[in-house]
Design a protein around this motif. Structure first.
Motif, short mmCIF file in Angstrom:
data_model
loop_
_atom_site.label_atom_id
_atom_site.label_comp_id
_atom_site.label_asym_id
_atom_site.label_seq_id
_atom_site.Cartn_x
_atom_site.Cartn_y
_atom_site.Cartn_z
N PHE A 329 -3.66 18.04 -38.31
CA PHE A 329 -2.97 18.72 -36.84
C PHE A 329 -1.99 19.77 -36.73
O PHE A 329 -0.88 19.78 -35.97
N PHE A 330 -1.60 19.88 -37.96
CA PHE A 330 -0.25 19.87 -38.49
C PHE A 330 0.13 21.65 -39.17
O PHE A 330 -0.64 21.42 -39.34
N PRO A 331 1.36 22.04 -39.01
CA PRO A 331 1.44 23.55 -39.73
C PRO A 331 1.03 23.56 -40.89
O PRO A 331 1.54 22.61 -41.54
N SER A 332 0.35 24.01 -41.21
CA SER A 332 0.28 24.87 -43.18
C SER A 332 0.98 25.52 -43.90
O SER A 332 1.05 26.26 -43.41
N ILE A 333 2.08 25.07 -44.71
CA ILE A 333 2.87 26.57 -45.11
C ILE A 333 2.09 26.84 -46.96
O ILE A 333 1.98 25.80 -47.27
N SER A 334 1.95 27.97 -46.72
CA SER A 334 1.20 28.17 -48.15
C SER A 334 2.41 29.05 -48.56
O SER A 334 2.93 30.11 -48.08
N LEU A 335 2.61 29.22 -49.96
CA LEU A 335 3.28 30.53 -50.70
C LEU A 335 2.67 31.87 -51.14
O LEU A 335 2.01 31.12 -52.36
N SER A 364 0.07 28.62 -41.29
CA SER A 364 -1.04 28.47 -40.09
C SER A 364 -0.75 27.29 -39.18
O SER A 364 0.10 25.91 -39.39
N LEU A 365 -0.59 27.24 -38.12
CA LEU A 365 -0.90 26.35 -36.81
C LEU A 365 -1.77 26.43 -36.16
O LEU A 365 -2.41 26.79 -35.51
N PRO A 366 -2.41 25.63 -36.20
CA PRO A 366 -3.98 25.36 -35.31
C PRO A 366 -3.76 24.96 -34.22
O PRO A 366 -2.42 24.22 -33.46
N ILE A 367 -4.05 25.97 -33.07
CA ILE A 367 -3.60 26.16 -32.05
C ILE A 367 -5.50 25.60 -31.53
O ILE A 367 -5.05 24.77 -30.38
N PHE A 368 -6.57 27.11 -31.32
CA PHE A 368 -7.63 25.53 -30.94
C PHE A 368 -8.63 26.16 -31.92
O PHE A 368 -8.72 26.64 -32.75
N GLU A 369 -9.29 24.83 -32.23
CA GLU A 369 -10.64 23.79 -33.42
C GLU A 369 -11.57 24.01 -32.64
O GLU A 369 -12.39 23.52 -33.85
N GLY A 370 -11.57 23.35 -31.51
CA GLY A 370 -12.90 22.85 -30.91
C GLY A 370 -13.37 21.81 -31.34
O GLY A 370 -15.15 21.02 -30.61
N GLY A 371 -11.78 21.12 -31.13
CA GLY A 371 -12.20 19.97 -31.40
C GLY A 371 -12.64 19.43 -32.65
O GLY A 371 -12.82 18.08 -32.69
N VAL A 372 -12.55 20.20 -33.20
CA VAL A 372 -12.56 19.77 -34.73
C VAL A 372 -11.46 19.06 -35.63
O VAL A 372 -12.66 17.11 -36.44
#
Length: 495
Positions: A329-335, A364-372
């Motif tokens: 549910f939280f942002p992910s940061i990749s380098l 990457s911040l999840p905004i809409f995942e269709g409830g996944v």
């Protein structure tokens, strides 16, 4: 002066940011693991079927050694059986599969753990481009080349919310669970081999009894024929004696075949042919000690069993997976970063002034995942609840197995005494009837009935001895015989 202050403030902000990132990286969103209570009675069952004496006060338990700490080499005193069990532990294919599953789980855990570290790769490449003459302006085609080389980190995800940590914890518990499964498989194999060995011994005794009975009945039958020819008895006595002979002869054939079946079963368990010198000899009573009975509370004894520990490992893994599902549910940061050298000529690669670098952070911040994500979290929680139920069922099944073995153990002494007394009485009855028949005081039928009663009592005595020896093996198995528990289960949760 202001320049120095700005530098100090900038340095402080960087240090604070680094500390915050380090703190976040150490966090886990998995719920704190709570050890479920044992859903069984806090004392062992009591009643007419159970011994009323202190269950820890048996002769074998005089050293106060828990069954789970008693190795099978100490429990089984027959040297041949020890060697057969050792062969099985070395050659049994099911146990070999359990061992290989540990190696597989260890490799899977190493894969999960590798996500903690960035993946560093080195590369050297060339790019060649041909420009047609119509585009060069010089009337001739041109070929340009570019050489690059360097080190790079591709998509390394910062574990700010404990996703990688939770998945690694789940992988660790799954790996440890396979070790517990292997221990449970070994305990079961030891018990199966011992029971197969005891069954073979019992059938050997039954065969010897049938052979002795056949020999005795053949003698009686020959005597009946002589007396019939002399006119001292009727043909009925002779035919009665013959039925006893044929019955014993049939039993000899049955137990001869059963011995071969027992040997085949033992060969399958051992995983190789059992040498002739290791085949059982002697009587059942000389094979094993009396299994020590539990001297503690059910919750303490049962939680030492590897299958129960395996179920708890699965529960801890399911608990950790909730943390991974929450982190989604939280942002992910990749380098993504690389550093190296670039040049239009190969000889110019890595020379001064040719260095290049790139740094691509991505959020990457999840905004809409269709409830996944919400559905995955729900699945993780349900899986945890399922694991709780399975763990509790493992405890209950273990309690039932121990209670059943204790109930049988509590009545075995009385059963053995009664069966032995029955054999003794039947033997005396048979001797009296046989003597009276030889003196002509009664028909052979009375002697035949008493002989068959003695034969049946002797067969049942062998079965009772097998049950007693098998009960000792069963108690050893269901109490987790031979494996010391882990010092403590690794847990996951919020720090």
């Amino acid at each position: 002066m202001s320049h120095i202050k700005r530098h100090i403030m900038k340095t402080s902000l960087i240090a604070m940011a680094a500390a915050a990132l380090a703190l976040l990286a150490g966090c886990s969103l998995a719920p704190t693991y709570e050890h479920p209570g044992a859903p069984v009675m806090q004392t062992w069952p009591t009643g007419a079927a159970y011994k009323t004496a202190d269950p820890g006060a048996t002769a074998a338990a005089a050293s106060n050694t828990p069954v789970s700490d008693l190795e099978w080499r100490e429990f089984f005193i027959d040297e041949r059986l020890r060697k057969v069990i050792a062969l099985a532990l070395a050659n049994n294919r099911d146990l070999r599969v359990s061992t290989l599953n540990i190696e597989k789980a260890r490799a899977q855990y190493n894969i999960e753990r590798a996500a903690y570290l960035p993946k560093l790769s080195a590369s050297v490449s060339q790019t060649a481009t041909r420009t047609p003459s119509t585009m060069t302006g010089s009337g001739e085609a041109a070929i340009s080349r570019q050489y690059t080389g360097g080190l790079g980190i591709a998509s390394y995800e910062l574990d700010l919310f404990g996703k990688v940590r939770s998945l690694t914890e789940a992988g660790l518990q799954s790996y440890l669970g396979t070790e517990e499964a292997r221990r449970a498989a070994q305990i079961s194999l030891v018990a199966e081999v011992a029971n197969g060995y005891l069954t073979l011994m019992a059938d050997q005794e039954r065969l010897r009894l049938a052979q002795d009975t056949l020999k005795s009945q053949q003698t009686s039958y020959d005597l009946s024929k002589q007396r019939f020819k002399a006119g001292a008895t009727s043909g009925l006595d002779m035919y009665d004696a013959q039925t006893s002979v044929e019955t014993a002869r049939s039993d000899v054939a049955v137990y001869t075949a059963q011995l071969a079946v027992d040997q085949n079963a033992l060969t399958l368990l051992v995983g190789s042919v059992v040498p002739a010198e290791l085949m059982p000899q002697g009587e059942l009573a000389a094979v094993s000690k009396l299994a020590p009975l539990p001297a503690g509370l059910p919750s303490e004894v049962l939680q030492r069993r590897p299958d129960v520990l395996e179920a708890e490992r699965a529960l801890i893994a399911a608990n950790a997976n909730i943390g991974a599902a929450r982190a989604a549910f939280f942002p992910s940061i990749s380098l993504t970063a690389s550093a190296g050298s670039a040049s239009s000529t190969l000889s110019g690669l890595f020379k001064a002034g040719s260095s290049t670098w790139s740094f691509i952070p991505q959020i990457s911040l999840p905004i809409f995942e269709g409830g996944v994500n919400r559905a995955n979290l729900g699945i993780a929680k349900v899986n945890r609840d399922i694991s709780v139920a399975q763990y509790e069922k493992a405890i209950q099944a273990a309690f039932r197995e121990v209670a059943d073995a204790l109930a049988q153990n509590g009545t075995l002494d009385e059963r053995m005494d009664a069966q032995q007394a029955l054999v003794d009485a039947s033997a005396k009855s048979f001797r009296i009837h046989e003597a009276r028949y030889k003196k002509g005081a009664e028909s052979y039928l009375d002697s035949l009935v008493s002989q068959r009663a003695l034969y049946t009592a002797q067969q049942n005595l062998i079965s009772a001895r097998l049950t007693q020896a098998g009960n000792a093996v069963t108690l050893y198995k269901v109490l987790g015989g031979g494996w010391q528990p882990e010092a403590g289960l690794a847990t996951t949760g919020n720090d």
